[in-house]
Design a protein around this motif. Structure first.
Motif, PDB file in Angstrom:
ATOM      1  N   GLY B  52       0.835  -1.199   0.000  1.00 14.00           N
ATOM      2  CA  GLY B  52       0.000   0.000   0.000  1.00 14.00           C
ATOM      3  C   GLY B  52       0.859   1.233   0.000  1.00 14.00           C
ATOM      4  N   ILE B  53       0.203   2.340   0.332  1.00 16.58           N
ATOM      5  CA  ILE B  53       0.912   3.611   0.351  1.00 16.58           C
ATOM      6  C   ILE B  53       1.039   4.040   1.808  1.00 16.58           C
ATOM      7  N   SER B  54       2.235   4.449   2.196  1.00 14.91           N
ATOM      8  CA  SER B  54       2.348   4.962   3.551  1.00 14.91           C
ATOM      9  C   SER B  54       3.235   6.200   3.519  1.00 14.91           C
ATOM     10  N   GLY B  55       3.049   7.020   4.503  1.00 15.42           N
ATOM     11  CA  GLY B  55       3.825   8.252   4.536  1.00 15.42           C
ATOM     12  C   GLY B  55       3.565   9.038   5.793  1.00 15.42           C
ATOM     13  N   VAL B  56       3.997  10.288   5.763  1.00 13.83           N
ATOM     14  CA  VAL B  56       3.819  11.165   6.925  1.00 13.83           C
ATOM     15  C   VAL B  56       3.353  12.538   6.455  1.00 13.83           C
ATOM     16  N   PHE B  57       2.770  13.265   7.382  1.00 14.16           N
ATOM     17  CA  PHE B  57       2.533  14.688   7.170  1.00 14.16           C
ATOM     18  C   PHE B  57       3.605  15.397   7.987  1.00 14.16           C
ATOM     19  N   GLY B  58       4.432  16.150   7.294  1.00 11.47           N
ATOM     20  CA  GLY B  58       5.594  16.745   7.961  1.00 11.47           C
ATOM     21  C   GLY B  58       5.294  18.034   8.711  1.00 11.47           C
ATOM     22  N   GLU B  59       4.236  18.743   8.288  1.00  9.51           N
ATOM     23  CA  GLU B  59       3.956  20.045   8.912  1.00  9.51           C
ATOM     24  C   GLU B  59       2.616  20.039   9.605  1.00  9.51           C
ATOM     25  N   PHE B  60       2.648  20.392  10.881  1.00 10.52           N
ATOM     26  CA  PHE B  60       1.401  20.474  11.640  1.00 10.52           C
ATOM     27  C   PHE B  60       1.649  21.290  12.899  1.00 10.52           C
ATOM     28  N   PRO B  82      -1.874  19.698   4.464  1.00 13.00           N
ATOM     29  CA  PRO B  82      -1.915  18.565   3.534  1.00 13.00           C
ATOM     30  C   PRO B  82      -0.792  18.620   2.496  1.00 13.00           C
ATOM     31  N   ALA B  83      -0.312  19.842   2.207  1.00 18.37           N
ATOM     32  CA  ALA B  83       0.758  19.976   1.215  1.00 18.37           C
ATOM     33  C   ALA B  83       2.045  19.322   1.691  1.00 18.37           C
ATOM     34  N   SER B  84       2.144  19.062   3.001  1.00 13.64           N
ATOM     35  CA  SER B  84       3.390  18.501   3.527  1.00 13.64           C
ATOM     36  C   SER B  84       3.405  16.977   3.488  1.00 13.64           C
ATOM     37  N   VAL B  85       2.457  16.390   2.764  1.00 10.51           N
ATOM     38  CA  VAL B  85       2.417  14.926   2.701  1.00 10.51           C
ATOM     39  C   VAL B  85       3.689  14.411   2.034  1.00 10.51           C
ATOM     40  N   ALA B  86       4.272  13.374   2.621  1.00 11.91           N
ATOM     41  CA  ALA B  86       5.516  12.804   2.090  1.00 11.91           C
ATOM     42  C   ALA B  86       5.420  11.290   2.080  1.00 11.91           C
ATOM     43  N   THR B  87       5.692  10.695   0.923  1.00  7.66           N
ATOM     44  CA  THR B  87       5.620   9.233   0.813  1.00  7.66           C
ATOM     45  C   THR B  87       6.904   8.650   0.243  1.00  7.66           C
ATOM     46  N   GLY B  88       7.845   9.529  -0.145  1.00 15.02           N
ATOM     47  CA  GLY B  88       9.068   9.049  -0.774  1.00 15.02           C
ATOM     48  C   GLY B  88       8.911   8.886  -2.277  1.00 15.02           C
ATOM     49  N   GLN B  89       7.731   9.194  -2.803  1.00 14.25           N
ATOM     50  CA  GLN B  89       7.479   9.031  -4.243  1.00 14.25           C
ATOM     51  C   GLN B  89       6.788  10.311  -4.733  1.00 14.25           C
ATOM     52  N   PRO B  90       7.557  11.192  -5.382  1.00 17.10           N
ATOM     53  CA  PRO B  90       7.016  12.504  -5.760  1.00 17.10           C
ATOM     54  C   PRO B  90       5.718  12.436  -6.557  1.00 17.10           C
ATOM     55  N   ARG B  91       5.561  11.437  -7.447  1.00 12.30           N
ATOM     56  CA  ARG B  91       4.338  11.380  -8.246  1.00 12.30           C
ATOM     57  C   ARG B  91       3.135  11.070  -7.377  1.00 12.30           C
TER      58      ARG B  91
END
Ligand code: HEM
Ligand code: HEM
Lengths: 193, 191
Positions: B52-60, B82-91
């Motif tokens: 699946g897809i996993s990631g973090v929100f870096g700004e809060f 929400p713009a700070s979402v990071a998954t390691g995959q830019p697309r």
């Protein structure tokens, strides 16, 4: 005068005809869908679902094509009409071989292309079966190459299919021979055969 | 005799434990600011066939208030970019930020505001509230567990499942699950 399932020397059997038109319709739909879906912006919520349908129908074409090819290998095609120039006969055969290759290779390259994507988006064919990815290298570079291979091959095949349709119409309306008719009306067993 | 005294000691401990926990909590009483640099807001969305897809929100940013006397009157508010979402995959990140999912340009904040805190154990509680995202506000529920408290710092582990459909973010369903699993470590600093 029973309808033949197998091809005869002069005509196509019902099986070849059903395969031809089913795959022809799916192929045309598939090219259209491919062009429509890639034209949508990533933002369009429908885009993701359309890609899944494209993958589903593409794999269905592959499955049908493999069965059709097997059937074709144990069935000779009917002879081309006598009096057709040699270059036309060669062109027709070449086009048919190419189209047979296309209905296998276009979906296979599509499958390889999605398998090579680092995004690893699953193919959930018809929302029923999870189709595994092919064992191909996974990288942005591999994906870019395979994407180009899939889309170019698909578009070239579409051009060949259009020429093929043109030739069929020419046979019917200009030459007024039986070529198109025999791909519509299955061959029949003559009395006494 | 001896056995009896062990037993009675045990009973005494058993009865005083909640009181002990309460004592700890009343010490924790106060207002806190979430230390975004040390906290983590992680999420994952399962996909059909595994992974699946996993990631973090870096700004809060966020703050909470622990009411030591009446835990149910505690409060929390957190705002995520929400713009700070990071998954390691830019697309994938661009897609998640885009109009089909979080629509971060038009909805630059995802906000959770608690409305009710219910204690479920000596170190745990359930927090109910409203989560607003993509212009929609829906009830949400998170489980909170106190991990540790040291000095002016308090550490919570927060988990919760949020369904995408109510926010009109169900793109990719059912290939990608409707449920976004949140797993957070929130570190508060007393203010
Ligand atoms: C006979 C079957 C197929 C045909 C005729 C076909 C045709 C096409 C066409 C015309 C396009 C658009 C090309 C363009 O960008 O202009 C396309 C794109 C695409 N095809 Fe297929 N396809 C077939 C099978 C498949 C299969 C089986 C898969 C995957 C399992 C697949 C995956 C894709 C994907 C992901 C794209 C999008 C490329 C992009 O985003 O640029 N296709 N296809
Ligand atoms: C309106 C569209 C189409 C028409 C009118 C049409 C017409 C025909 C006709 C008349 C034949 C028989 C040729 C002969 O007797 O030797 C034929 C054969 C064939 N067509 Fe089509 N076709 C169409 C679309 C397609 C498409 C889209 C494909 C492939 C994707 C295709 C693939 C083939 C192949 C492979 C054969 C050879 C069959 C065999 O000999 O086993 N056709 N077509």
């Amino acid at each position: 005068m029973a309808v033949m399932l197998r091809n005869t020397e002069t005509g196509y059997g019902l099986v070849a005809i059903l395969f031809h038109w089913t795959i022809a319709a799916l192929f045309a739909g598939q090219v259209t869908l491919g062009l429509v879906m890639t034209g949508l912006a990533d933002e369009e919520p429908e885009k993701f679902g359309l890609y899944q349908w494209h993958k589903s129908f593409g794999l269905l074409i592959l499955l049908l094509a493999l069965v059709r090819l097997t059937w074709r290998l144990i069935n000779w095609a009917p002879d081309l009409p006598a009096g057709m120039p040699v270059w036309e006969q060669r062109a027709a055969r070449l086009a048919h071989v190419f189209l047979y290759a296309a209905i296998v290779l276009v979906p296979v390259t599509g499958w390889a292309f999605v398998s090579s994507s680092p995004l690893g988006i699953p193919t959930f064919a018809f929302y029923l079966v999870v189709v595994p990815h092919l064992p191909v290298p996974v990288s942005e570079a591999a994906e870019a190459v395979l994407q180009r291979v899939h889309t170019s091959l698909a578009l070239i095949s579409a051009v060949v299919a259009v020429l093929h349709v043109g030739a069929a119409l020419r046979h019917h309306f200009v030459r007024k021979d039986a070529v198109l008719r025999r791909m519509i009306v299955p061959a029949r067993r003559r009395c006494g055969d | 005799m001896r056995r009896l005294s062990i037993l009675s000691a045990f009973i005494i401990v058993l009865f005083t434990l909640p009181a002990l926990a309460d004592a700890l909590l009343s010490q924790a009483s106060g207002r806190y600011r979430i230390d975004a640099a040390k906290s983590r807001i992680g999420f994952s969305v399962a996909q059909v066939g595994g992974g699946g897809i996993s990631g973090v929100f870096g700004e809060f940013t966020g703050r909470f208030e622990i009411n030591g006397r009446d835990i149910s009157r505690s409060k929390v508010e957190i705002s995520i970019a929400p713009a700070s979402v990071a998954t390691g995959q830019p697309r994938v990140e661009n897609f998640l930020r885009g109009k089909a999912v979080l629509d971060a340009v038009r909805n630059p904040e995802v906000i959770f505001r608690s409305s009710k805190v219910t204690r479920t154990g000596p170190q745990s509680a359930v927090i109910e509230g409203l989560l607003s995202a993509r212009g929609r506000q829906k009830p949400a529920l998170f489980n909170v567990e106190l991990v540790k408290r040291a000095g002016r710092r308090i550490v919570f582990r927060v988990t919760g499942d949020i369904r995408r459909a109510p926010y009109d973010m169900q793109v990719g369903y059912p290939i990608y699950s409707n449920i976004v699993k949140f797993e957070m470590t929130l570190i508060g600093r007393r203010i």
